[in-house]
Design a protein around this motif. Structure first.
Motif, PDB file in Angstrom:
ATOM      1  N   TRP A  18      39.592  -6.260  62.234  1.00  0.00           N
ATOM      2  CA  TRP A  18      40.935  -6.012  61.698  1.00  0.00           C
ATOM      3  C   TRP A  18      41.966  -6.928  62.353  1.00  0.00           C
ATOM      4  N   ILE A  19      41.846  -7.163  63.648  1.00  0.00           N
ATOM      5  CA  ILE A  19      42.791  -8.058  64.341  1.00  0.00           C
ATOM      6  C   ILE A  19      42.671  -9.483  63.809  1.00  0.00           C
ATOM      7  N   LEU A  20      41.438  -9.957  63.653  1.00  0.00           N
ATOM      8  CA  LEU A  20      41.255 -11.307  63.107  1.00  0.00           C
ATOM      9  C   LEU A  20      41.754 -11.399  61.672  1.00  0.00           C
ATOM     10  N   GLU A  21      41.542 -10.341  60.927  1.00  0.00           N
ATOM     11  CA  GLU A  21      42.011 -10.322  59.539  1.00  0.00           C
ATOM     12  C   GLU A  21      43.541 -10.331  59.475  1.00  0.00           C
ATOM     13  N   LEU A  22      44.200  -9.631  60.389  1.00  0.00           N
ATOM     14  CA  LEU A  22      45.665  -9.624  60.418  1.00  0.00           C
ATOM     15  C   LEU A  22      46.224 -11.016  60.739  1.00  0.00           C
ATOM     16  N   THR A  25      45.894 -13.195  57.717  1.00  0.00           N
ATOM     17  CA  THR A  25      46.849 -12.889  56.646  1.00  0.00           C
ATOM     18  C   THR A  25      48.246 -13.419  56.946  1.00  0.00           C
ATOM     19  N   VAL A  26      48.687 -13.293  58.188  1.00  0.00           N
ATOM     20  CA  VAL A  26      50.076 -13.604  58.531  1.00  0.00           C
ATOM     21  C   VAL A  26      50.280 -15.079  58.862  1.00  0.00           C
ATOM     22  N   ALA A  27      49.336 -15.673  59.573  1.00  0.00           N
ATOM     23  CA  ALA A  27      49.531 -17.044  60.063  1.00  0.00           C
ATOM     24  C   ALA A  27      49.529 -18.049  58.912  1.00  0.00           C
ATOM     25  N   ASP A  51      53.913 -18.391  54.105  1.00  0.00           N
ATOM     26  CA  ASP A  51      54.860 -19.348  54.669  1.00  0.00           C
ATOM     27  C   ASP A  51      54.213 -20.729  54.760  1.00  0.00           C
ATOM     28  N   ILE A  52      55.068 -21.753  54.883  1.00  0.00           N
ATOM     29  CA  ILE A  52      54.649 -23.146  55.061  1.00  0.00           C
ATOM     30  C   ILE A  52      55.438 -23.717  56.237  1.00  0.00           C
ATOM     31  N   CYS A  53      54.729 -24.355  57.156  1.00  0.00           N
ATOM     32  CA  CYS A  53      55.372 -24.903  58.357  1.00  0.00           C
ATOM     33  C   CYS A  53      55.090 -26.398  58.459  1.00  0.00           C
ATOM     34  N   ARG A  54      56.065 -27.108  59.042  1.00  0.00           N
ATOM     35  CA  ARG A  54      55.932 -28.542  59.321  1.00  0.00           C
ATOM     36  C   ARG A  54      55.803 -28.726  60.831  1.00  0.00           C
ATOM     37  N   THR A  55      54.728 -29.345  61.249  1.00  0.00           N
ATOM     38  CA  THR A  55      54.485 -29.612  62.665  1.00  0.00           C
ATOM     39  C   THR A  55      54.250 -31.111  62.872  1.00  0.00           C
ATOM     40  N   ASP A 148      44.527 -35.809  51.770  1.00  0.00           N
ATOM     41  CA  ASP A 148      43.919 -35.487  53.058  1.00  0.00           C
ATOM     42  C   ASP A 148      44.149 -33.993  53.358  1.00  0.00           C
ATOM     43  N   VAL A 149      43.285 -33.165  52.788  1.00  0.00           N
ATOM     44  CA  VAL A 149      43.404 -31.705  52.924  1.00  0.00           C
ATOM     45  C   VAL A 149      42.269 -31.212  53.820  1.00  0.00           C
ATOM     46  N   ARG A 150      42.619 -30.403  54.820  1.00  0.00           N
ATOM     47  CA  ARG A 150      41.625 -29.914  55.785  1.00  0.00           C
ATOM     48  C   ARG A 150      41.699 -28.394  55.879  1.00  0.00           C
ATOM     49  N   VAL A 151      40.620 -27.833  56.358  1.00  0.00           N
ATOM     50  CA  VAL A 151      40.532 -26.372  56.508  1.00  0.00           C
ATOM     51  C   VAL A 151      41.358 -25.935  57.706  1.00  0.00           C
ATOM     52  N   GLY A 152      42.164 -24.888  57.539  1.00  0.00           N
ATOM     53  CA  GLY A 152      42.940 -24.333  58.631  1.00  0.00           C
ATOM     54  C   GLY A 152      42.160 -23.294  59.411  1.00  0.00           C
TER      55      GLY A 152
END
Length: 250
Positions: A18-22, A25-27, A51-55, A148-152
């Motif tokens: 459940w913690i990994l699933e949370l 979901t959020v990140a 959400d979408i973030c720029r790093t 250039d799409v990679r797995v998160g």
């Protein structure tokens, strides 16, 4: 009676999943996009369900709340949101039901209740794996400004959490199988002895030879009494008296 090992195994894996699933979901890191045209080479775009973030790889600056209507309008995003939220809620319900059945405070476990809780946890894991696997399969076909799409890392955590929930719930569901097996054994008809319709057989007569008291092969010895000893002594004295010579005989 101590808690069965299958319940301990399930109650450990379910909260961890459940913690990994949370986090999944959020990140905002279901996929990362590099080498955006017209942008800096160290810019990395992280896209998630909410959400979408720029790093930037050269610094720790993070800019979230980025807008991308074409990405969020994809069908997989809406379905993944619904399935992930349903999985989180269902997993919590399953953990609560299983906690009652595991019986840390009672003498014996409630196999049926714990099995139902394990079944809910198993379904929760399946609801997590479905959107994660589907998103991974069509990740490159979702609208993106770069090829250039990679797995998160969220997809990795989602897979691990879903598998943990599936294994924990499946193991705890054995309680239902055990309950059904015990019920079948109780409902199985018992074999009763069949009574014979024939009457009782006549008793077998055995002839026992009689032993006559006159014919006895065993000698009988009686214990000598005081009267027999006295009688024998008198006979000896009388014999000795008769054998004594008299004067007339001389």
């Amino acid at each position: 009676m101590r808690t069965p090992g299958i319940f301990i195994f399930g109650m450990v894996l379910a909260p961890c999943g459940w913690i990994l699933e949370l986090i999944c979901t959020v990140a905002p890191a279901w996929r990362t996009i590099n080498n955006l045209p017209g942008q800096s080479s160290d810019l990395v775009l992280q896209q998630g369900l909410w959400d979408i973030c720029r790093t930037f790889t050269s610094s720790r600056d993070i800019q979230c709340n980025q807008q991308d209507t074409q990405y969020f309008s994809a069908q997989i995003i809406e379905i993944a949101r619904a399935l992930m939220l349903s999985s989180l809620i269902l997993n919590l319900i399953g953990i609560g039901v299983a906690s009652v059945g595991v019986r840390c405070w009672t003498e014996k476990p409630h196999w049926t209740v714990a099995g139902v809780g394990g079944l809910l946890i198993f379904i929760s894991g399946v609801l997590t794996i479905i959107p994660v696997a589907w998103y991974t399969h069509i990740m490159t076909s979702i609208f993106s400004a770069s090829t250039d799409v990679r797995v998160g890392y969220c997809l990795v955590l989602g897979f691990i959490g879903g598998i943990m929930e599936v294994l924990g719930g499946l193991v705890m569901s054995i309680g239902l199988c055990r309950r059904c097996g015990a019920r079948k054994r109780d409902e199985r008809p018992r074999a009763f002895p069949v009574k014979s319709t024939r009457g009782p057989s006549p008793a077998h007569r055995v002839t026992v030879p009689s032993i006559s008291s006159s014919v006895s092969s065993v000698p009988y010895y009686s214990r000598p009494s005081e009267t027999d000893f006295t009688r024998d002594k008198r006979q000896q004295d009388s014999t000795a008296y008769r054998a004594r010579p008299y004067d007339t005989d001389l």
